[in-house]
Scaffold this motif. Structure first.
Motif, PDB file in Angstrom:
ATOM      1  N   THR A 203      63.914  16.723  59.226  1.00  0.00           N
ATOM      2  CA  THR A 203      65.034  17.712  59.123  1.00  0.00           C
ATOM      3  C   THR A 203      65.932  17.926  60.337  1.00  0.00           C
ATOM      4  O   THR A 203      66.645  18.722  60.249  1.00  0.00           O
ATOM      5  CB  THR A 203      64.061  18.988  58.551  1.00  0.00           C
TER       6      THR A 203
ATOM      7  N   ARG B   3      66.870  25.038  57.054  1.00  0.00           N
ATOM      8  CA  ARG B   3      66.046  23.847  57.330  1.00  0.00           C
ATOM      9  C   ARG B   3      64.776  23.996  57.951  1.00  0.00           C
ATOM     10  O   ARG B   3      63.719  22.854  57.632  1.00  0.00           O
ATOM     11  CB  ARG B   3      67.078  22.710  58.246  1.00  0.00           C
TER      12      ARG B   3
ATOM     13  N   ASN C  77      78.509  21.736  54.117  1.00  0.00           N
ATOM     14  CA  ASN C  77      77.792  20.820  54.970  1.00  0.00           C
ATOM     15  C   ASN C  77      76.247  21.002  54.916  1.00  0.00           C
ATOM     16  O   ASN C  77      75.581  19.989  54.729  1.00  0.00           O
ATOM     17  CB  ASN C  77      78.209  20.639  56.383  1.00  0.00           C
ATOM     18  N   TYR C  78      75.935  22.122  54.849  1.00  0.00           N
ATOM     19  CA  TYR C  78      74.356  22.323  55.016  1.00  0.00           C
ATOM     20  C   TYR C  78      73.930  22.340  53.538  1.00  0.00           C
ATOM     21  O   TYR C  78      72.672  22.019  53.282  1.00  0.00           O
ATOM     22  CB  TYR C  78      74.093  23.941  55.256  1.00  0.00           C
TER      23      TYR C  78
ATOM     24  N   GLN D 293      74.848  20.020  51.528  1.00  0.00           N
ATOM     25  CA  GLN D 293      74.690  18.395  51.373  1.00  0.00           C
ATOM     26  C   GLN D 293      73.358  18.209  51.995  1.00  0.00           C
ATOM     27  O   GLN D 293      72.595  17.379  51.687  1.00  0.00           O
ATOM     28  CB  GLN D 293      75.759  17.747  51.738  1.00  0.00           C
ATOM     29  N   GLN D 294      73.121  18.694  53.312  1.00  0.00           N
ATOM     30  CA  GLN D 294      71.871  18.591  54.178  1.00  0.00           C
ATOM     31  C   GLN D 294      70.787  18.624  53.383  1.00  0.00           C
ATOM     32  O   GLN D 294      69.819  17.918  53.173  1.00  0.00           O
ATOM     33  CB  GLN D 294      72.058  19.191  55.534  1.00  0.00           C
TER      34      GLN D 294
ATOM     35  N   SER E  70      70.023  16.690  50.227  1.00  0.00           N
ATOM     36  CA  SER E  70      70.047  15.172  50.456  1.00  0.00           C
ATOM     37  C   SER E  70      68.433  14.919  51.212  1.00  0.00           C
ATOM     38  O   SER E  70      67.846  13.966  51.015  1.00  0.00           O
ATOM     39  CB  SER E  70      70.936  14.617  51.727  1.00  0.00           C
ATOM     40  N   LEU E  71      68.360  15.880  52.036  1.00  0.00           N
ATOM     41  CA  LEU E  71      66.687  15.727  52.771  1.00  0.00           C
ATOM     42  C   LEU E  71      65.702  16.115  51.382  1.00  0.00           C
ATOM     43  O   LEU E  71      64.558  15.108  51.712  1.00  0.00           O
ATOM     44  CB  LEU E  71      66.541  17.139  53.580  1.00  0.00           C
TER      45      LEU E  71
END
Length: 206
Positions: free
Chosen positions: A79, A99, A125-126, A128-129, A132-133
């Motif tokens: 992460t 996260r 952006n978060y 997507q993060q 994706s994680l």
């Protein structure tokens, strides 16, 4: 499935009723990430991630968890939180906090991850993060994710199967492309969702 609310009927895990499992047994099988986690204590990032291993301790005062340190370290790395491991939770942004709790359920190492709008209040952006994680986490065999998602674009992009709900009733279920059809979405939203989405995204083209 996570027993967060009362339910009727039967929910079984490998031919065993979920309600018959101890909380620690359930936590070893199912992890939950909610859309918002309020933090009012100055624990470090590493301490909060480590709480994901609580279900694996032999007793209340036991710290024995042979696999725990490895999984916590792996979760921090996956992460992108390794450099923030000693930071206070009170100093983190909303995206960083989410996260941390995602890392906590990664360290928990469940087979099913239940998500309740995990990126609903986060910047793009978060979002997507986070997704994706989760997609990377799913690459390990024997894992699955069940998520409540109101953002149709996220559901269409990341989902494989879906249940389309309207006022508590199931309208359609199955593969994502079979569920999110123009007719089904028209029935739920009372509008031409496909036309609206195409109109909204067309302004980014060219």
């Amino acid at each position: 499935i996570a027993q967060g609310v009362p339910y009727t009927g039967s929910i079984r895990w490998e031919n065993q009723e979920l309600c018959s499992l101890k909380p620690s047994q359930l936590a070893q099988k199912i992890g939950v990430l909610s859309q918002k986690n309020n933090v009012g204590y100055a624990y470090t990032v590493e301490e909060v991630v480590g709480l994901g291993r609580y279900a694996y301790r032999c007793g209340f005062f036991s710290n024995a968890d042979d696999q725990g340190k490895v999984l916590v370290e792996s979760a921090l790395e996956a992460t992108g939180l390794t450099n923030l491991r000693h930071a206070s939770m009170l100093t983190l942004s909303g995206g960083e906090t989410q996260r941390v709790f995602l890392a906590q359920v990664f360290a928990q190492n469940p087979q099913i991850l239940v998500l309740d709008e995990p990126a609903n209040h986060l910047d793009l952006n978060y979002q997507q993060q986070i997704f994706s994680l989760i997609r990377e986490w799913l690459k390990e065999p024997g894992r699955a994710v069940l998520s409540v998602v109101h953002d149709l674009s996220l559901a269409r992009h990341y989902g494989t199967h879906a249940i389309l709900m309207d006022r508590g009733k199931s309208i359609a279920r199955g593969a994502i492309h079979e569920v999110m059809t123009p007719d089904n979405l028209q029935q739920v939203y009372g509008m031409n969702v496909y036309e609206w989405m195409q109109k909204m995204f067309s302004q980014w083209q060219g």
